[in-house]
Design a protein around this motif. Sequence first.
Motif, PDB file in Angstrom:
ATOM      1  N   TRP A   9      -1.323 -61.114  34.505  1.00  0.00           N
ATOM      2  CA  TRP A   9      -2.173 -60.553  33.409  1.00  0.00           C
ATOM      3  C   TRP A   9      -2.594 -61.944  32.713  1.00  0.00           C
ATOM      4  O   TRP A   9      -1.893 -63.054  32.568  1.00  0.00           O
ATOM      5  CB  TRP A   9      -1.329 -59.770  32.302  1.00  0.00           C
ATOM      6  CG  TRP A   9      -1.162 -58.480  33.064  1.00  0.00           C
ATOM      7  CD1 TRP A   9       0.030 -58.030  33.641  1.00  0.00           C
ATOM      8  CD2 TRP A   9      -2.165 -57.509  33.003  1.00  0.00           C
ATOM      9  NE1 TRP A   9      -0.140 -56.648  34.116  1.00  0.00           N
ATOM     10  CE2 TRP A   9      -1.364 -56.229  33.655  1.00  0.00           C
ATOM     11  CE3 TRP A   9      -3.188 -57.137  32.391  1.00  0.00           C
ATOM     12  CZ2 TRP A   9      -1.986 -55.149  33.858  1.00  0.00           C
ATOM     13  CZ3 TRP A   9      -3.682 -55.958  32.585  1.00  0.00           C
ATOM     14  CH2 TRP A   9      -3.217 -54.635  33.267  1.00  0.00           C
ATOM     15  N   ARG A  16      -6.751 -58.147  27.182  1.00  0.00           N
ATOM     16  CA  ARG A  16      -5.799 -58.677  28.178  1.00  0.00           C
ATOM     17  C   ARG A  16      -6.099 -58.032  29.755  1.00  0.00           C
ATOM     18  O   ARG A  16      -6.746 -56.701  29.730  1.00  0.00           O
ATOM     19  CB  ARG A  16      -4.396 -58.114  27.984  1.00  0.00           C
ATOM     20  CG  ARG A  16      -3.773 -58.574  26.865  1.00  0.00           C
ATOM     21  CD  ARG A  16      -2.347 -58.086  26.504  1.00  0.00           C
ATOM     22  NE  ARG A  16      -2.448 -56.831  26.171  1.00  0.00           N
ATOM     23  CZ  ARG A  16      -1.383 -55.826  26.201  1.00  0.00           C
ATOM     24  NH1 ARG A  16      -0.693 -55.991  27.215  1.00  0.00           N
ATOM     25  NH2 ARG A  16      -1.675 -54.518  26.049  1.00  0.00           N
ATOM     26  N   HIS A  17      -6.558 -58.829  30.637  1.00  0.00           N
ATOM     27  CA  HIS A  17      -7.116 -58.494  31.802  1.00  0.00           C
ATOM     28  C   HIS A  17      -6.161 -58.715  33.043  1.00  0.00           C
ATOM     29  O   HIS A  17      -5.300 -59.640  32.739  1.00  0.00           O
ATOM     30  CB  HIS A  17      -8.409 -59.166  31.921  1.00  0.00           C
ATOM     31  CG  HIS A  17      -9.345 -59.038  31.336  1.00  0.00           C
ATOM     32  ND1 HIS A  17     -10.307 -58.101  31.559  1.00  0.00           N
ATOM     33  CD2 HIS A  17      -9.949 -59.422  30.049  1.00  0.00           C
ATOM     34  CE1 HIS A  17     -11.306 -57.879  30.769  1.00  0.00           C
ATOM     35  NE2 HIS A  17     -11.012 -58.949  29.665  1.00  0.00           N
ATOM     36  N   ALA A  18      -6.283 -58.355  34.188  1.00  0.00           N
ATOM     37  CA  ALA A  18      -5.262 -58.393  35.081  1.00  0.00           C
ATOM     38  C   ALA A  18      -6.140 -59.443  36.303  1.00  0.00           C
ATOM     39  O   ALA A  18      -7.548 -59.179  36.269  1.00  0.00           O
ATOM     40  CB  ALA A  18      -4.810 -57.208  35.791  1.00  0.00           C
ATOM     41  N   THR A  19      -5.626 -60.187  37.021  1.00  0.00           N
ATOM     42  CA  THR A  19      -6.317 -60.993  38.057  1.00  0.00           C
ATOM     43  C   THR A  19      -5.434 -61.292  39.339  1.00  0.00           C
ATOM     44  O   THR A  19      -4.357 -61.239  39.162  1.00  0.00           O
ATOM     45  CB  THR A  19      -6.732 -62.391  37.398  1.00  0.00           C
ATOM     46  OG1 THR A  19      -7.326 -63.218  38.285  1.00  0.00           O
ATOM     47  CG2 THR A  19      -5.503 -63.156  37.140  1.00  0.00           C
ATOM     48  N   THR A  35     -11.267 -64.935  37.205  1.00  0.00           N
ATOM     49  CA  THR A  35     -11.949 -63.536  37.887  1.00  0.00           C
ATOM     50  C   THR A  35     -10.750 -62.653  37.388  1.00  0.00           C
ATOM     51  O   THR A  35      -9.782 -62.465  38.005  1.00  0.00           O
ATOM     52  CB  THR A  35     -12.483 -63.849  39.298  1.00  0.00           C
ATOM     53  OG1 THR A  35     -13.269 -64.903  39.399  1.00  0.00           O
ATOM     54  CG2 THR A  35     -13.128 -62.575  39.528  1.00  0.00           C
ATOM     55  N   THR A  36     -11.622 -61.431  36.840  1.00  0.00           N
ATOM     56  CA  THR A  36     -10.531 -60.180  36.737  1.00  0.00           C
ATOM     57  C   THR A  36     -10.585 -59.048  37.711  1.00  0.00           C
ATOM     58  O   THR A  36     -11.733 -59.080  38.425  1.00  0.00           O
ATOM     59  CB  THR A  36     -10.901 -59.829  35.144  1.00  0.00           C
ATOM     60  OG1 THR A  36     -12.026 -59.220  35.329  1.00  0.00           O
ATOM     61  CG2 THR A  36     -10.665 -60.868  34.096  1.00  0.00           C
ATOM     62  N   CYS A  38     -11.519 -56.302  36.999  1.00  0.00           N
ATOM     63  CA  CYS A  38     -12.745 -55.535  36.264  1.00  0.00           C
ATOM     64  C   CYS A  38     -14.070 -56.262  36.817  1.00  0.00           C
ATOM     65  O   CYS A  38     -15.217 -55.872  36.191  1.00  0.00           O
ATOM     66  CB  CYS A  38     -12.657 -55.293  34.975  1.00  0.00           C
ATOM     67  SG  CYS A  38     -12.726 -56.588  33.824  1.00  0.00           S
ATOM     68  N   SER A  41     -15.705 -62.700  34.860  1.00  0.00           N
ATOM     69  CA  SER A  41     -15.312 -63.835  34.657  1.00  0.00           C
ATOM     70  C   SER A  41     -15.160 -64.481  33.407  1.00  0.00           C
ATOM     71  O   SER A  41     -15.971 -64.504  32.588  1.00  0.00           O
ATOM     72  CB  SER A  41     -16.566 -64.964  35.180  1.00  0.00           C
ATOM     73  OG  SER A  41     -15.931 -66.317  35.432  1.00  0.00           O
ATOM     74  N   THR A  55      -5.290 -53.786  26.293  1.00  0.00           N
ATOM     75  CA  THR A  55      -5.437 -53.997  27.721  1.00  0.00           C
ATOM     76  C   THR A  55      -6.846 -53.487  28.076  1.00  0.00           C
ATOM     77  O   THR A  55      -7.180 -52.225  27.759  1.00  0.00           O
ATOM     78  CB  THR A  55      -4.352 -53.290  28.446  1.00  0.00           C
ATOM     79  OG1 THR A  55      -3.283 -54.005  28.065  1.00  0.00           O
ATOM     80  CG2 THR A  55      -4.247 -53.463  30.129  1.00  0.00           C
ATOM     81  N   CYS A  56      -7.662 -54.147  29.032  1.00  0.00           N
ATOM     82  CA  CYS A  56      -8.853 -53.806  29.698  1.00  0.00           C
ATOM     83  C   CYS A  56      -8.557 -52.436  30.541  1.00  0.00           C
ATOM     84  O   CYS A  56      -7.629 -52.691  31.303  1.00  0.00           O
ATOM     85  CB  CYS A  56      -9.340 -55.104  30.421  1.00  0.00           C
ATOM     86  SG  CYS A  56     -10.601 -54.191  31.530  1.00  0.00           S
ATOM     87  N   CYS A  59      -8.983 -53.074  34.257  1.00  0.00           N
ATOM     88  CA  CYS A  59      -7.891 -53.770  35.113  1.00  0.00           C
ATOM     89  C   CYS A  59      -6.763 -53.056  35.079  1.00  0.00           C
ATOM     90  O   CYS A  59      -6.015 -53.055  35.865  1.00  0.00           O
ATOM     91  CB  CYS A  59      -7.809 -54.992  34.103  1.00  0.00           C
ATOM     92  SG  CYS A  59      -8.985 -56.298  34.391  1.00  0.00           S
TER      93      CYS A  59
END
Length: 78
Positions: A9, A16-19, A35-36, A38, A41, A55-56, A59
Amino acid sequence: MYRPHPFSWVPGAEQRHATIDDRPPGGWRDGETVTTLCDLSIQAETSELAWLWDTCPDCNAAAHVLAQCPMPPPAGAR
């Protein structure tokens, strides 16, 4: 480095995004491009407040798939 899931995260773009990008030792620095899940960038933000952002949802859904953990039902759902 131990990584219990194939994603991490990172806050950026006011969520908050995940990658699946390799997380640098010690975490991302402010302004690093990530880069996520979803497909955005984003520029990483490391403030304590950034970790409190929402949280997105895209993601979150993608992270649950990668973790092989079903999404919980929406609050109030029966």
